[in-house]
Design an enzyme around this catalytic site. Structure first.
Site, mmCIF file in Angstrom:
data_model
loop_
_atom_site.group_PDB
_atom_site.id
_atom_site.type_symbol
_atom_site.label_atom_id
_atom_site.label_comp_id
_atom_site.label_asym_id
_atom_site.label_seq_id
_atom_site.Cartn_x
_atom_site.Cartn_y
_atom_site.Cartn_z
ATOM 1 N N TYR A 138 0.347 -15.940 7.967
ATOM 2 C CA TYR A 138 0.903 -16.422 9.273
ATOM 3 C C TYR A 138 0.020 -15.989 10.541
ATOM 4 O O TYR A 138 -0.047 -16.860 11.384
ATOM 5 C CB TYR A 138 2.383 -15.547 9.672
ATOM 6 C CG TYR A 138 3.529 -16.329 9.321
ATOM 7 C CD1 TYR A 138 3.800 -16.547 7.685
ATOM 8 C CD2 TYR A 138 4.511 -16.534 10.345
ATOM 9 C CE1 TYR A 138 4.790 -17.446 7.486
ATOM 10 C CE2 TYR A 138 5.633 -17.320 9.878
ATOM 11 C CZ TYR A 138 5.824 -17.577 8.563
ATOM 12 O OH TYR A 138 7.133 -18.265 8.066
ATOM 13 N N LYS A 189 2.821 -11.524 -5.475
ATOM 14 C CA LYS A 189 2.293 -12.288 -6.601
ATOM 15 C C LYS A 189 0.965 -11.736 -7.031
ATOM 16 O O LYS A 189 -0.021 -12.363 -6.843
ATOM 17 C CB LYS A 189 1.985 -13.557 -5.721
ATOM 18 C CG LYS A 189 1.728 -14.775 -6.667
ATOM 19 C CD LYS A 189 2.930 -15.304 -7.770
ATOM 20 C CE LYS A 189 2.318 -16.444 -8.531
ATOM 21 N NZ LYS A 189 3.308 -16.667 -9.711
ATOM 22 N N ASP A 221 8.203 -15.598 -7.720
ATOM 23 C CA ASP A 221 8.756 -16.770 -8.285
ATOM 24 C C ASP A 221 9.976 -16.376 -9.047
ATOM 25 O O ASP A 221 10.907 -16.624 -9.001
ATOM 26 C CB ASP A 221 7.634 -17.340 -9.142
ATOM 27 C CG ASP A 221 6.892 -16.647 -10.266
ATOM 28 O OD1 ASP A 221 6.821 -15.358 -9.912
ATOM 29 O OD2 ASP A 221 6.191 -17.240 -10.919
ATOM 30 N N ASP A 245 9.905 -14.994 4.750
ATOM 31 C CA ASP A 245 10.489 -16.131 5.041
ATOM 32 C C ASP A 245 11.381 -16.900 4.301
ATOM 33 O O ASP A 245 12.415 -17.383 4.241
ATOM 34 C CB ASP A 245 9.335 -16.943 5.815
ATOM 35 C CG ASP A 245 9.830 -18.102 6.463
ATOM 36 O OD1 ASP A 245 10.650 -18.276 7.201
ATOM 37 O OD2 ASP A 245 8.998 -19.077 6.327
HETATM 38 C C1 IPM Z 1 12.121 -17.475 10.657
HETATM 39 C C2 IPM Z 1 11.815 -18.955 10.982
HETATM 40 C C3 IPM Z 1 10.079 -18.720 11.692
HETATM 41 C C4 IPM Z 1 9.277 -18.045 10.828
HETATM 42 C C5 IPM Z 1 9.605 -19.884 12.292
HETATM 43 C C6 IPM Z 1 10.638 -20.932 13.171
HETATM 44 C C7 IPM Z 1 8.324 -19.683 12.998
HETATM 45 O O1 IPM Z 1 11.616 -19.635 9.973
HETATM 46 O O2 IPM Z 1 12.333 -16.569 11.504
HETATM 47 O O3 IPM Z 1 12.274 -17.414 9.386
HETATM 48 O O4 IPM Z 1 8.909 -18.810 9.852
HETATM 49 O O5 IPM Z 1 9.139 -16.796 10.814
HETATM 50 MG MG MG Z 2 12.364 -18.882 8.175
#
Ligand code: IPM
Ligand code: MG
Length: 354
Positions: A138, A189, A221, A245
């Site tokens: 990220y 992973k 997975d 996420d």
């Molecule tokens: C979450 C959301 C966010 C992320 C997005 C909106 C940037 O999906 O809080 O899980 O990917 O962290």
């Molecule tokens: Mg999310």
């Protein structure tokens, strides 16, 4: 208790208004709750030309905790990436050092039939996903879209985790497990990624300080499969930003509706940002049909983690339970035999139960 309130976009303002009713009720019971509003996401872009305006950053840093609705909306989809609502969210997480994201997935007995899995697979489910929130692919640099020597264009991102990032979130995971079922499953992973191999090594090392906790490792997975095959095998799931996420969205459906899931994002002093796991749902914004319970339950998490008021947290959670027991449901969790209500009516009912 100084709380920054950031309603955000879409259904954000509606669901936040219900959580504010709950906090106002607590204040009239004598809690020193002080609310101050700010803009984040598209609302920040509209108000100040920035999805994370300087004023919001300052307000959030001065507050003990932040309550966020949701960000995102169709009208912002074509903005350049730095101006998009999601960037506001990523920047506030990073800017406040909120590296530990707790996403509990619990099945309320009243909602066992709302799950997409068979009731016997999910009845009594109570798992905690701990997602690292400020590292990984990220935030890794370099990233971008480039043109190679042969003229072909290429998109690229960088995944990395430093030892200190893994250690600090692992400690949060083991401590959470100690307070719960004493099992921690670290998801990675490691059969493919070097970042994951390193993650596994460091988590195993931290585990030596927590001999009471049973540590296991699972490839992501397989974890995705196990979550829908036998979700009750998990207690705490510890994982990196991108895997967390994905797995937390998957886990939300076990509980019946993502509209029920709160979250806490904490720094090293348990200062935190609290928000529902769901998004801004622009398609249903302004219709008074959104489920405010995830946001109200996020206030409960705030009481538990930032203000260390387990009693108040449980009082809010009990009020939500009672409201469900009384048969009230928003559309996302409605089933025959229950009473469908709107967002505001659901908020009022929780306050009445409180
Ligand atoms: C979450 C959301 C966010 C992320 C997005 C909106 C940037 O999906 O809080 O899980 O990917 O962290
Ligand atoms: Mg999310």
């Amino acid at each position: 208790m100084k709380i920054a309130v950031l309603p955000g976009d879409g259904i954000g303002p509606e669901i936040i208004a219900q959580a504010v009713k709950v906090m106002n009720a607590l204040r009239s019971d004598g809690f020193p709750i002080e609310l101050e509003y700010g803009h984040l996401g598209g609302a920040g872009y509209d108000a100040a030309g920035d999805p994370f305006p300087a004023a919001t950053e300052q307000l959030s840093k001065e507050s003990d905790a932040v309550l966020l609705g949701a960000v995102g909306g169709y009208q912002y989809d074509n903005l350049p990436r730095p101006m998009r609502p999601e960037q506001g969210l990523l920047r506030i997480r990073k800017g406040l050092g909120l590296f530990a994201n707790l996403r509990p997935a619990m099945v309320y007995p009243e909602l066992v039939n709302a799950s997409s899995l068979k009731p016997e697979l999910v009845a009594g489910l109570n798992i905690m996903i701990l997602r690292e929130l400020t590292g990984d692919i990220y935030f890794g640099q370099p990233r971008g879209i480039r043109t190679l020597e042969n003229g072909e264009r290429q998109g690229f991102d960088t995944m990395h985790y430093s030892e200190s990032e893994i250690r600090r979130v692992a400690h949060v995971g083991f401590k959470a497990a100690l307070k719960r079922g004493k099992k921690l499953c670290s998801v990675d992973k490691a059969n493919v990624l070097d970042t994951s191999m390193f993650w596994r090594e460091i988590v195993s090392d931290v585990a030596k300080e927590y001999p009471q906790v049973e540590l296991s490792h699972m490839y992501v997975d397989n974890a995705a499969m196990q979550l829908v095959r036998a979700p009750k095998q998990f207690d705490v799931i510890l994982t990196g930003n991108i895997f967390g996420d994905i797995l937390s969205d998957e886990a939300s459906m076990l509980t019946g509706s993502i509209g029920m899931l709160p979250s806490a994002s904490l720094d090293s002093n348990n200062k935190g940002l609290y928000e529902p796991c769901h998004g801004s749902a622009p398609d249903i914004a302004g219709k008074d049909i959104a489920n405010p319970l995830a946001t109200i339950l996020s206030v409960a998490m705030m009481m538990r983690y930032t203000f260390e008021r387990e009693d108040v947290a449980q009082r809010i959670e009990t009020a939500v339970r009672k409201t469900l027991q009384n048969g009230l449901r928003t559309g996302d969790i409605y089933e025959a035999g229950t009473q469908k209500v709107g967002c505001a009516a659901m908020g009022d009912a929780v306050v009445a139960s409180l």
